[in-house]
Design an enzyme around this catalytic site. Structure first.
Site, PDB file in Angstrom:
ATOM      1  N   ARG A 172     -49.551 -23.476  26.853  1.00 22.49           N
ATOM      2  CA  ARG A 172     -49.291 -24.781  26.226  1.00 22.49           C
ATOM      3  C   ARG A 172     -48.705 -24.567  24.831  1.00 22.49           C
ATOM      4  NH1 ARG A 172     -50.842 -30.301  26.085  1.00 22.49           N
ATOM      5  NH2 ARG A 172     -51.945 -30.946  24.204  1.00 22.49           N
TER       6      ARG A 172
ATOM      7  N   HIS B 164     -50.414 -35.382  21.859  1.00 18.17           N
ATOM      8  CA  HIS B 164     -51.231 -35.307  20.650  1.00 18.17           C
ATOM      9  C   HIS B 164     -51.226 -36.654  19.924  1.00 18.17           C
ATOM     10  CE1 HIS B 164     -50.613 -30.680  20.372  1.00 18.17           C
ATOM     11  NE2 HIS B 164     -51.700 -30.981  21.046  1.00 18.17           N
TER      12      HIS B 164
ATOM     13  N   LYS C 221     -56.097 -36.129  27.562  1.00 17.51           N
ATOM     14  CA  LYS C 221     -57.286 -35.990  26.713  1.00 17.51           C
ATOM     15  C   LYS C 221     -57.279 -37.042  25.618  1.00 17.51           C
ATOM     16  CE  LYS C 221     -59.604 -32.689  23.632  1.00 17.51           C
ATOM     17  NZ  LYS C 221     -59.505 -31.341  23.011  1.00 17.51           N
TER      18      LYS C 221
ATOM     19  N   HIS D 237     -54.027 -22.441  27.928  1.00 17.57           N
ATOM     20  CA  HIS D 237     -53.794 -23.080  26.634  1.00 17.57           C
ATOM     21  C   HIS D 237     -52.774 -22.301  25.805  1.00 17.57           C
ATOM     22  CE1 HIS D 237     -55.012 -26.358  24.039  1.00 17.57           C
ATOM     23  NE2 HIS D 237     -54.985 -25.541  23.016  1.00 17.57           N
TER      24      HIS D 237
ATOM     25  N   TYR E 134     -49.506 -26.007  16.898  1.00 20.26           N
ATOM     26  CA  TYR E 134     -49.118 -25.427  18.184  1.00 20.26           C
ATOM     27  C   TYR E 134     -47.785 -24.697  18.106  1.00 20.26           C
ATOM     28  CZ  TYR E 134     -52.737 -27.616  21.054  1.00 20.26           C
ATOM     29  OH  TYR E 134     -53.937 -27.965  21.626  1.00 20.26           O
TER      30      TYR E 134
ATOM     31  N   ARG F 180     -52.229 -29.727  29.845  1.00 22.12           N
ATOM     32  CA  ARG F 180     -53.554 -29.106  29.811  1.00 22.12           C
ATOM     33  C   ARG F 180     -53.992 -28.815  31.239  1.00 22.12           C
ATOM     34  NH1 ARG F 180     -53.762 -33.561  26.259  1.00 22.12           N
ATOM     35  NH2 ARG F 180     -54.202 -33.020  24.084  1.00 22.12           N
TER      36      ARG F 180
END
Length: 359
Positions: free
Chosen positions: A299, A322, A210, A296, A331, A182
């Site tokens: 990503r 994740h 995150k 993103h 994704y 990220r």
């Protein structure tokens, strides 16, 4: 955040008055807040979630356990009419859905015994907002397009008017492409976070990963696969020392800005500078993706390309940081002919088993 006095909902009791009913409803909301606190969510997240539940409860004609999908439809429509942002509406709907999952699992029996109601889940597949993008998938460019962007970008770095920021922006975007970092994780990397001594390729210590649902940073070690180790070695050996004398300081930023602090150390590059660098390179080398290619999206490209090359989905999940495998599946965007090829391969395997030679 103050909580009301909570009693055991499973204890025998009757709702003899309006005040008893008010207290019972309040206790359910407080129990939800306590459960969130027990799971490690931040006070700010808990307070925001509780205010959403209170707002929703006030929109109902009855108590929280009487909520229906029709009332929820009216509530969500009202939010849109009030001009609230799409992400705000999606977050509120998700919070309400979690609250009613909590109520159904823990207190369905108590509510039915005391009120006679069977609690419904008022957020269903028909009124649930699809999230921040409202169903707009971040489908990444094809391999050939990404190769075109980065090969052109790489060749232009040497001739750039400002070599150092040009090389830095290319390096950052390459981390998004190859490791799926990220942008918020990238800007917080320090020189010490590169650990070439770990694993087969070395690992990046992503200290500011995150956290989910309001939790704090979730650190992880990202293996420098996909030629990321060669990229990092190039950056640290050839480019980072030219920014300043702090290149040997383990706590100095891995991606510095051109500005030097009063202490003589480089300041940390900002996320907006890196985004601007990617946008400028896209306009120049991949103009068909102007205004569409973001950190993103790269990503997403990383996840898709690794999965397409045979990397296990669980491994992709760990690389991206994740918490849930279901997030990683969103994704991964396989090639348009992947289903057709899988169908053909399956039919060929069946046919091979049925031939006389295989019997």
């Amino acid at each position: 955040m103050g909580l009301a006095l909570v009693r055991n909902l499973g204890a025998p009791g009757l709702l003899r008055s309006e005040q008893d009913t008010d207290d019972f409803e309040q206790e359910i909301v407080d129990q939800f807040a306590l459960a969130m606190a027990a799971s490690g969510l931040s006070d700010g997240h808990i307070a925001a979630s509780r205010s959403i539940i209170v707002e929703f409860a006030r929109s109902l004609t009855g108590r929280v356990w009487t909520a229906t999908t029709r009332e929820t439809d009216r509530y969500l429509i009202g939010l849109r009419r009030d001009g609230q942002a799409r992400t705000t509406i999606a977050n509120k709907a998700a919070c309400i859905a979690r609250f009613y999952d909590f109520v159904q699992v823990r207190y369905q029996g108590d509510i039915h015994r005391l009120t006679g109601y069977v609690v419904e889940q008022p957020i269903d597949e028909f009124n649930r907002p699809s999230g921040a993008g409202y169903g707009v998938a971040r489908v990444p460019p094809a391999d050939a397009e990404v190769d075109q962007l980065f090969s052109g970008w790489n060749a232009s770095v040497v001739a750039a008017r400002k070599y150092l920021p040009a090389a830095r922006d290319y390096f950052a975007a390459s981390l998004w492409r190859r490791l799926g970092l990220r942008i918020s994780e990238t800007v917080m990397l320090d020189i010490r976070d590169w650990r070439p001594d770990l694993g087969l390729h070395g690992k990046l210590h992503v200290r500011h990963g995150k956290g989910s649902r309001g939790r704090g940073p979730k650190p992880r070690l990202a293996p420098a696969i996909n030629s990321a180790d060669v990229l990092i070695d190039w950056w640290l050996a050839e480019v980072r020392p030219r920014y300043g004398d702090d290149w040997q300081d383990p706590e100095a930023p891995l991606l510095p800005s051109e500005r030097i602090s009063r202490t003589g150390r480089c300041n940390r590059a900002g996320a907006e500078s890196l985004r601007t660098g990617l946008a400028a390179a896209t306009v120049r080398h991949l103009p068909t993706w102007e205004h569409r290619l973001t950190p993103h999206v790269l990503r997403h490209y990383c996840a898709s390309s690794l999965y397409g090359r045979g990397v296990d989905l669980k491994a992709v999940q760990e690389l991206l940081g994740h918490e849930w495998l279901s997030t990683t599946t969103r994704y991964v965007h396989v090639r348009s002919d992947a289903i057709e090829r899988a169908w053909t391969d399956a039919n060929e395997r069946v046919a091979a088993r049925l031939t006389p030679e295989s019997r």
